[in-house]
Design an enzyme around this catalytic site. Structure first.
Site, PDB file in Angstrom:
ATOM      1  N   SER A   1       3.984  -2.061 -12.062  1.00 13.52           N
ATOM      2  CA  SER A   1       1.957  -1.980 -12.831  1.00 13.52           C
ATOM      3  C   SER A   1       1.244  -3.813 -13.201  1.00 13.52           C
ATOM      4  O   SER A   1       1.091  -3.606 -14.374  1.00 13.52           O
ATOM      5  CB  SER A   1       2.977  -1.255 -14.252  1.00 13.52           C
ATOM      6  OG  SER A   1       3.144   0.048 -14.209  1.00 13.52           O
TER       7      SER A   1
ATOM      8  N   TRP B   1       0.476  -1.047  -0.032  1.00 12.18           N
ATOM      9  CA  TRP B   1       0.107   0.361   0.169  1.00 12.18           C
ATOM     10  C   TRP B   1       0.886   1.521  -0.088  1.00 12.18           C
ATOM     11  O   TRP B   1       0.366   1.932   0.110  1.00 12.18           O
ATOM     12  CB  TRP B   1      -1.293  -0.054   1.493  1.00 12.18           C
ATOM     13  CG  TRP B   1      -2.748  -0.575   1.059  1.00 12.18           C
ATOM     14  CD1 TRP B   1      -2.258  -1.856   0.623  1.00 12.18           C
ATOM     15  CD2 TRP B   1      -3.567  -0.916   1.524  1.00 12.18           C
ATOM     16  NE1 TRP B   1      -3.837  -2.434  -0.101  1.00 12.18           N
ATOM     17  CE2 TRP B   1      -4.217  -1.391   0.968  1.00 12.18           C
ATOM     18  CE3 TRP B   1      -4.147   0.113   2.958  1.00 12.18           C
ATOM     19  CZ2 TRP B   1      -5.449  -1.665   1.378  1.00 12.18           C
ATOM     20  CZ3 TRP B   1      -4.350   0.051   2.985  1.00 12.18           C
ATOM     21  CH2 TRP B   1      -6.028  -1.153   2.917  1.00 12.18           C
ATOM     22  N   LYS B   2       2.622   1.081   0.332  1.00  9.83           N
ATOM     23  CA  LYS B   2       2.710   1.698   0.400  1.00  9.83           C
ATOM     24  C   LYS B   2       2.537   3.277   1.482  1.00  9.83           C
ATOM     25  O   LYS B   2       2.113   2.904   2.314  1.00  9.83           O
ATOM     26  CB  LYS B   2       3.295   2.926  -1.216  1.00  9.83           C
ATOM     27  CG  LYS B   2       3.625   2.278  -2.399  1.00  9.83           C
ATOM     28  CD  LYS B   2       3.699   2.315  -3.534  1.00  9.83           C
ATOM     29  CE  LYS B   2       3.981   0.948  -4.179  1.00  9.83           C
ATOM     30  NZ  LYS B   2       5.013   1.435  -5.799  1.00  9.83           N
TER      31      LYS B   2
ATOM     32  N   GLY C   1       1.502  -2.365  -6.540  1.00 12.60           N
ATOM     33  CA  GLY C   1       1.009  -1.449  -5.863  1.00 12.60           C
ATOM     34  C   GLY C   1      -0.251  -0.927  -5.333  1.00 12.60           C
ATOM     35  O   GLY C   1      -1.103  -1.859  -5.524  1.00 12.60           O
ATOM     36  N   GLY C   2      -0.632   0.063  -6.690  1.00  7.58           N
ATOM     37  CA  GLY C   2      -1.416   1.108  -7.321  1.00  7.58           C
ATOM     38  C   GLY C   2      -3.009  -0.602  -7.325  1.00  7.58           C
ATOM     39  O   GLY C   2      -4.197   0.407  -6.414  1.00  7.58           O
TER      40      GLY C   2
ATOM     41  N   GLY D   1       4.469   2.110 -11.094  1.00  5.28           N
ATOM     42  CA  GLY D   1       3.502   3.407 -11.205  1.00  5.28           C
ATOM     43  C   GLY D   1       3.607   3.699 -12.329  1.00  5.28           C
ATOM     44  O   GLY D   1       3.439   4.894 -12.406  1.00  5.28           O
TER      45      GLY D   1
ATOM     46  N   GLU E   1      11.864   2.726  -3.806  1.00  4.35           N
ATOM     47  CA  GLU E   1      11.633   4.032  -3.095  1.00  4.35           C
ATOM     48  C   GLU E   1      12.070   4.080  -2.206  1.00  4.35           C
ATOM     49  O   GLU E   1      12.594   4.851  -2.072  1.00  4.35           O
ATOM     50  CB  GLU E   1       9.748   3.926  -3.165  1.00  4.35           C
ATOM     51  CG  GLU E   1       9.516   4.184  -4.027  1.00  4.35           C
ATOM     52  CD  GLU E   1       7.760   3.591  -4.583  1.00  4.35           C
ATOM     53  OE1 GLU E   1       7.467   2.918  -3.644  1.00  4.35           O
ATOM     54  OE2 GLU E   1       7.321   3.942  -5.434  1.00  4.35           O
TER      55      GLU E   1
HETATM   56  P1  13P Z   1       2.762  -0.237  -9.037  1.00  6.79           P
HETATM   57  O1  13P Z   1       1.804  -1.669  -9.056  1.00  6.79           O
HETATM   58  O2  13P Z   1       1.820   0.540  -8.558  1.00  6.79           O
HETATM   59  O3  13P Z   1       3.680  -0.459 -10.457  1.00  6.79           O
HETATM   60  O4  13P Z   1       3.712  -0.710  -7.979  1.00  6.79           O
HETATM   61  C1  13P Z   1       4.380  -1.371  -8.094  1.00  6.79           C
HETATM   62  C2  13P Z   1       5.812  -1.527  -6.772  1.00  6.79           C
HETATM   63  O5  13P Z   1       6.314  -0.967  -6.776  1.00  6.79           O
HETATM   64  C3  13P Z   1       4.755  -2.704  -5.359  1.00  6.79           C
HETATM   65  O6  13P Z   1       6.000  -2.763  -4.930  1.00  6.79           O
END
Ligand code: 13P
Length: 249
Positions: A211, A13-14, A232-233, A172, A99
């Protein structure tokens, strides 16, 4: 998919999620009640871990942190130890996400020390590796990821280690590598793990991240040595996430 390993579908979820978003975790826990596989993991922000742990108690959904300090406790304002994450209900911790490597200058050596801390606290580390677009275009992706693996993974990681390949340029952005590129990288990572860890290397689950969406998940499911995904998203909404989960059933 392959190898007799139980696939792992993990949501990162960041820095997203307020208490009201616990409803998404509630929905994931409800929707996955009768799915024997894959293993499902949500890594919410640490502020939501304890509440999420109450929601997920008695369900198949497991929880993880997104980083940890290497010390068990002490004078480290703002940091969280692996023991604290375990105490809050985490079973896993993501380490060395790109990140954190970019925004906090984390090196692979630091990631390895954090992985030791995770193992000390009984957490399973998910160690992230991946190249930039420039490194891929220069033909350096395999060498770069190989070096990250060598420096980030502790010599005796135990049976719970997970490695996530996340090309930085795919995170992302909606851009993804081709299935051939992912297959090549995951075969390479499996082989490097074999060299470094011996037979233990065959037990490490390798996740693809970057992604991942319900629209493209079938591409990753079909690849040898892809034992799950790190999302992620598309993990923030239960309906999107469950479509990805179901692809790994
Ligand atoms: P996204 O799925 O939003 O590209 O993010 C990937 C990610 O960094 C999961 O740790």
């Amino acid at each position: 998919m392959t190898d007799g390993l139980v696939p792992l579908v993990a949501g990162n979820w960041k820095m997203n999620g307020l208490r009201r978003d616990l409803d998404e975790i509630r929905a994931i826990a409800g929707a996955s009640a009768h799915l024997p596989r894959p293993e499902i993991l949500i890594c919410p922000p640490a502020t939501l871990l304890m509440a999420a742990a109450e929601i997920c108690a008695g369900t198949a959904v497991r929880l993880g942190g997104q980083d940890c300090h290497n010390e068990p406790s002490g004078m480290h304002t703002g940091d969280l130890s692996a023991e604290m994450l375990a105490d809050a209900g985490a079973a896993y911790v993501i380490l060395g996400h790109s990140e954190r490597r970019a925004e906090h200058g984390e090196t692979s050596e630091e990631v390895r020390i954090k992985a030791h801390a995770a193992l000390r606290a009984g957490l399973m580390p998910i160690i992230c590796v991946g190249e930039t677009r420039a490194e891929r275009e220069a033909g350096e992706a395999l060498a770069l990821v190989g070096a990250q693996l060598k420096a980030s993974i502790p010599p005796h990681p135990g049976p719970g280690l997970v490695v996530a390949y996340e090309p930085i340029w795919a995170i992302g952005t909606g851009h993804t590598p081709t299935p051939t590129e992912v297959a090549e990288m995951h075969t390479f990572i499996r082989s490097e793990l074999g060299i470094g860890l011996g037979v233990g290397g065959t037990k490490v689950r390798l996740l693809y991240g970057g992604s991942v969406r319900s629209e493209n998940v079938k591409e990753w499911v079909a690849i040898d040595n892809v034992n799950g995904v790190l999302v992620g998203g598309a993990s923030l909404k239960s309906a999107d996430f469950m479509q990805i989960v179901k692809a790994f059933q």
